[in-house]
Design an enzyme around this catalytic site. Structure first.
Site, PDB file in Angstrom:
ATOM      1  N   SER A 414       2.405  -2.125  -5.178  1.00  0.00           N
ATOM      2  CA  SER A 414       2.159  -2.550  -3.800  1.00  0.00           C
ATOM      3  C   SER A 414       3.142  -3.639  -3.391  1.00  0.00           C
ATOM      4  O   SER A 414       3.112  -4.097  -2.256  1.00  0.00           O
ATOM      5  CB  SER A 414       0.725  -3.056  -3.652  1.00  0.00           C
ATOM      6  OG  SER A 414       0.515  -4.150  -4.502  1.00  0.00           O
ATOM      7  N   HIS A 435       2.941   4.228  -2.276  1.00  0.00           N
ATOM      8  CA  HIS A 435       1.912   3.195  -2.287  1.00  0.00           C
ATOM      9  C   HIS A 435       0.644   3.706  -1.602  1.00  0.00           C
ATOM     10  O   HIS A 435       0.617   3.878  -0.391  1.00  0.00           O
ATOM     11  CB  HIS A 435       2.471   1.942  -1.583  1.00  0.00           C
ATOM     12  CG  HIS A 435       1.498   0.816  -1.482  1.00  0.00           C
ATOM     13  ND1 HIS A 435       1.586  -0.162  -0.518  1.00  0.00           N
ATOM     14  CD2 HIS A 435       0.405   0.502  -2.226  1.00  0.00           C
ATOM     15  CE1 HIS A 435       0.597  -1.009  -0.678  1.00  0.00           C
ATOM     16  NE2 HIS A 435      -0.127  -0.636  -1.698  1.00  0.00           N
ATOM     17  N   GLU A 447       2.083   4.749   2.012  1.00  0.00           N
ATOM     18  CA  GLU A 447       3.307   4.015   2.355  1.00  0.00           C
ATOM     19  C   GLU A 447       4.362   4.384   1.301  1.00  0.00           C
ATOM     20  O   GLU A 447       4.304   3.913   0.168  1.00  0.00           O
ATOM     21  CB  GLU A 447       3.013   2.502   2.333  1.00  0.00           C
ATOM     22  CG  GLU A 447       4.147   1.645   2.838  1.00  0.00           C
ATOM     23  CD  GLU A 447       3.837   0.144   2.717  1.00  0.00           C
ATOM     24  OE1 GLU A 447       3.188  -0.274   1.728  1.00  0.00           O
ATOM     25  OE2 GLU A 447       4.259  -0.616   3.609  1.00  0.00           O
ATOM     26  N   ASN A 485       1.925  -5.041   3.140  1.00  0.00           N
ATOM     27  CA  ASN A 485       1.547  -6.287   2.476  1.00  0.00           C
ATOM     28  C   ASN A 485       2.419  -7.461   2.894  1.00  0.00           C
ATOM     29  O   ASN A 485       2.006  -8.609   2.820  1.00  0.00           O
ATOM     30  CB  ASN A 485       1.558  -6.099   0.958  1.00  0.00           C
ATOM     31  CG  ASN A 485       0.321  -5.344   0.510  1.00  0.00           C
ATOM     32  OD1 ASN A 485      -0.629  -5.187   1.275  1.00  0.00           O
ATOM     33  ND2 ASN A 485       0.328  -4.854  -0.712  1.00  0.00           N
TER      34      ASN A 485
END
Ligand code: 3H9
Length: 706
Positions: A414, A435, A447, A485
């Site tokens: 991530s 991800h 992702e 993130n």
């Protein structure tokens, strides 16, 4: 090239049956030429003395996908759908709609106005308008309710469900289902009806399923969903319309629906949800990719790690019919992982979302192993072990040895550097990030993260794989945290500063929930556990990429974990817990006071508006930097990431759309004021400044003056 009405609906006669073929790419939507074509062709069939019955069918294995969404918000041209429906309803010749593929929204509404419908067994029907912030505005809420009754109508329309032809027949929406060519069945059906003679049924005049409806079901539905529908317009209006179908005369019910549809059409939530509809489709497209690049077929997937993520990814694959080889380092970890997968499936059988037969089939597609050589024939291998670069590199070196040439080697990291992971192999062109979001079998976002050396084919393959397993794929560039993130960090950091200045975890969470997030950031952190983030911060501190003594560093998260509060699982985190019930904790408040005192901050009351503007402002400012650096291909990809992976309310269209609706100029004012007050973390993104100066939106289109 514009399509004429004559081309949009073709006219043929087979013996004594007229066949009206709707051919309006890409999905036979009810665009102006198609509506005009239908009116002309119905007139032609009506006037054609050789014709005794009429069949309406869609070209290219599709029926009609609904209103032409591209027309929303623009001046309407051509005849209205209602004109076509009236012609079909009043026709002296029986009209049969032959549904070969999707009949959705206005497409199903068109068919429901015809006296008869036959469908191919593969066809799917439904009224999914709610997903676009709308309600069925072509008589669907009235006609469908009159056929299936209000309980079923509430379920189908509020959930926007696509149902099978067989289910449609069971509910009375379809007269006949066939495994053969639907056109032949429809012609035979139409001929038999013509033979039998009229008058032909009018759905809108049926009362058997709506007479004597208990009005309390509408009240109960509104009350039960009030929280879930907060901020939305369409679901409430849908309930009103279904109630109207049970209480009003046919024409009054239709008029009521028309008015309610207009209200939804004008609501900002409609624009936001339509934006997301197109954004989702756009996100799957890779800029600059040559048309000659084909995704590789994925027929077997290897997954390394049977933990929460690995198990969830395995479930996503087998649910889509893809065989999986699940690898773990030790037998007990493998057993524990499979036990969790099985228990997840048991829950879905209990809930009724899957049948036991479906679950047996899915579980039958999982092979477990401790041996890397069992991954040799996989087309794609996804590594899903915990976030440790050294371990990941070791795994990729092994994969390089055992996997067949051309296999895609993917990591579910991530945040870690894809290029560094790829450097452990001799084939970095085949390495990429995939991800997934937890729970991976449920969350829609995938992702995909391109490394510097990922080949176009590798990128195209994981994007296609995302669709294959029912996800919404978005392509991100390789940087710390990628799109999602990285923005989450900006947003989390701002929330932590707000705490130090006087907000509380519960006041921030309330503001975010009121904005439309399913849950606030601190409750979410408590739920996921605080120790992982703590370990990652410690790693960054050790690596020298994070300075805990910097004036901007917010130490509360560390203090909380150091006090043994790991979140919900330990009974305390940002909140204290009785089971799953969170309550504010004075101990956290006192930690905050200590931190603020040390930093010389005088804590103050902070209102919801400031909380939302600061958190979302920080998020969008970071989003603009991400866009400027080409980490995201387009602003709408960021919206898709947030709407499908981070709970951003869909009826607000995503953070970048929200910013644009608010006005980039207004947002820039907020960012500049915060920059002056708080310093560099609020440095305005160059792209926002440029857009405001040139009065353009994220895509570079000129913004019309209001
Ligand atoms: C409505 O009907 C209101 C009425 O009640 C009121 C009447 C008065 N219009 O999804 P795909 C485009 S509201 C215009 O990749 P698939 C799409 O953007 C509508 N364009 O294909 C894409 O374009 P591009 C209610 C549309 O095979 C291309 O078609 N109906 C529309 O995976 C291919 O789309 C719905 O909500 C449209 N209606 O899936 C159904 N639909 O290639 C919405 C699609 O340039 N549509 N496009 O990116 C869908 O659910 C799926 O498209 C469908 C096909 C299942 C039909």
């Amino acid at each position: 090239m514009s399509i004429t009405a004559e081309d949009a609906v073709r006219y043929d006669v087979r013996d004594d049956v007229a066949i009206l073929t709707i051919d309006f790419p890409p999905v036979n939507a009810l665009g102006a030429p198609m509506r005009e074509g239908m009116v002309q062709r119905l007139r032609q069939a009506e006037a054609d003395a050789a014709v005794r019955a009429i069949v309406v069918i869609g070209a290219n294995d599709r029926f009609v996908a609904g209103a032409d969404i591209r027309e929303f918000g623009k001046a309407k041209k051509g005849p209205e759908l209602v004109e076509i429906q009236t012609m079909m309803e009043e026709s002296r010749k029986p009209v049969v709609c032959a549904i070969d593929g999707h009949a959705l929204g206005g497409g199903l509404e068109l068919a429901l106005a015809a006296p008869f419908r036959v469908a191919a067994s593969r066809a799917k029907i439904g009224l999914p308008e709610v997903n676009l912030g709308l309600l069925p505005g072509g008589g669907g809420s009235q006609r469908l309710t009159r056929i299936v009754g209000p309980e079923v109508a509430l379920d189908l329309i509020l959930e926007g469900k696509h149902i099978s032809a067989a289910k449609g027949k069971e509910l009375g929406l379809i007269d006949e289902v066939t495994d053969g060519p639907v056109i032949d069945t429809a012609i035979a059906f139409a001929r038999a009806k013509a033979q039998h003679g009229g008058p032909f049924p009018k759905t809108i005049e049926r009362t058997d399923k709506v007479a004597g409806t208990d009005p309390s079901i509408f009240k109960t539905t509104r009350e039960a969903n009030a929280k879930k529908w907060q901020g939305m317009v369409a679901p409430f209006k849908i309930v009103d319309c279904i109630e109207a179908a049970c209480t009003l005369a046919p024409r009054e019910g239709l008029a009521f629906e028309k008015e309610a549809f207009q209200v939804c059409l004008q609501a900002p939530s409609r624009a936001a949800q339509v934006h997301l509809f197109f954004a989702e489709r756009q996100a799957a497209k890779i800029e600059g990719l040559s048309a000659s690049v084909e995704p590789k077929p994925i027929r077997k997937v290897g997954i390394i790690g049977a933990g929460t993520m690995g198990g969830g990814i395995a479930m996503s694959c087998v649910n889509a019919g893809l065989p999986v080889v699940l690898l773990e380092a030790a037998p007990d970890a493998l057993d524990a992982g499979m036990a969790k997968v099985k228990s997840n499936y048991e829950i879905s059988v209990k809930r009724g979302s899957r049948s036991q037969a479906q679950v047996d089939k899915a579980l039958g597609l999982i092979t477990t192993t401790l041996d890397y050589t069992d991954l040799a024939d996989c087309d794609l291998v996804i590594e899903a072990v915990f976030e440790n670069m050294a371990i990941k590199k070791e795994i990729f070196a092994k994969l390089d040895e055992v996997c067949k040439p051309g296999a895609i080697l993917a990591t579910n990291t991530s945040a870690l550097d894809i290029d560094e992971i790829a450097s452990a192999t001799k084939r970095p062109e085949d390495v990429i990030g995939t991800h997934f979001f937890s729970p991976a079998n449920v969350m829609k976002l995938l992702e995909n993260v391109r490394g510097t050396k990922s080949s176009p084919e590798t990128i195209a393959t994981v994007m296609a794989f995302g669709k294959q397993v029912g996800k919404v794929p978005v392509l991100a560039g390789n940087c710390e945290g990628f799109i999602g993130n990285r923005m989450l960090r900006a947003y989390g950091t701002e929330a932590e500063h707000l705490l130090e200045e006087g907000a509380t975890p519960s006041s921030i969470d309330k503001a975010l929930k009121d904005f439309g997030f399913p849950m606030g950031i601190f409750l979410m952190r408590d739920m996921s556990g605080l120790d992982v983030g703590y370990r990652m911060r410690q790693g960054r501190i050790e690596a020298g990429t994070l300075d805990p003594n910097a004036p901007d560093y917010t130490p509360l998260a560390d203090r909380i974990v150091e006090a043994g509060r790991l979140g919900q699982k330990s009974g305390a985190g940002y909140y204290k817990y009785e089971g799953r019930d969170a309550t504010p904790d004075p101990e956290v408040e006192s930690m905050l006071k200590t931190i603020a005192k040390k930093k010389g901050i005088t804590r103050r009351e902070i209102g919801e508006e400031e909380i939302v503007n600061r958190i979302l402002g920080a998020m969008v400012n970071e989003g603009a930097k991400i866009l400027d650096e080409r980490v995201a291909q387009r602003a709408s990809d960021i919206d898709v990431t947030y709407a499908f992976g981070y709970g951003f309310p869909k009826y607000r269209g995503g953070p970048m759309f929200w910013a644009q609706q608010k006005g980039l100029d207004k947002l820039l004012e907020i960012i500049r004021a915060n920059h002056a007050r708080y310093g560099d973390r609020w440095k305005p993104a160059k792209l926002i400044e440029e857009r405001v100066a040139s009065r353009t939106d994220w895509n570079g289109a000129t913004i019309e003056a209001a």
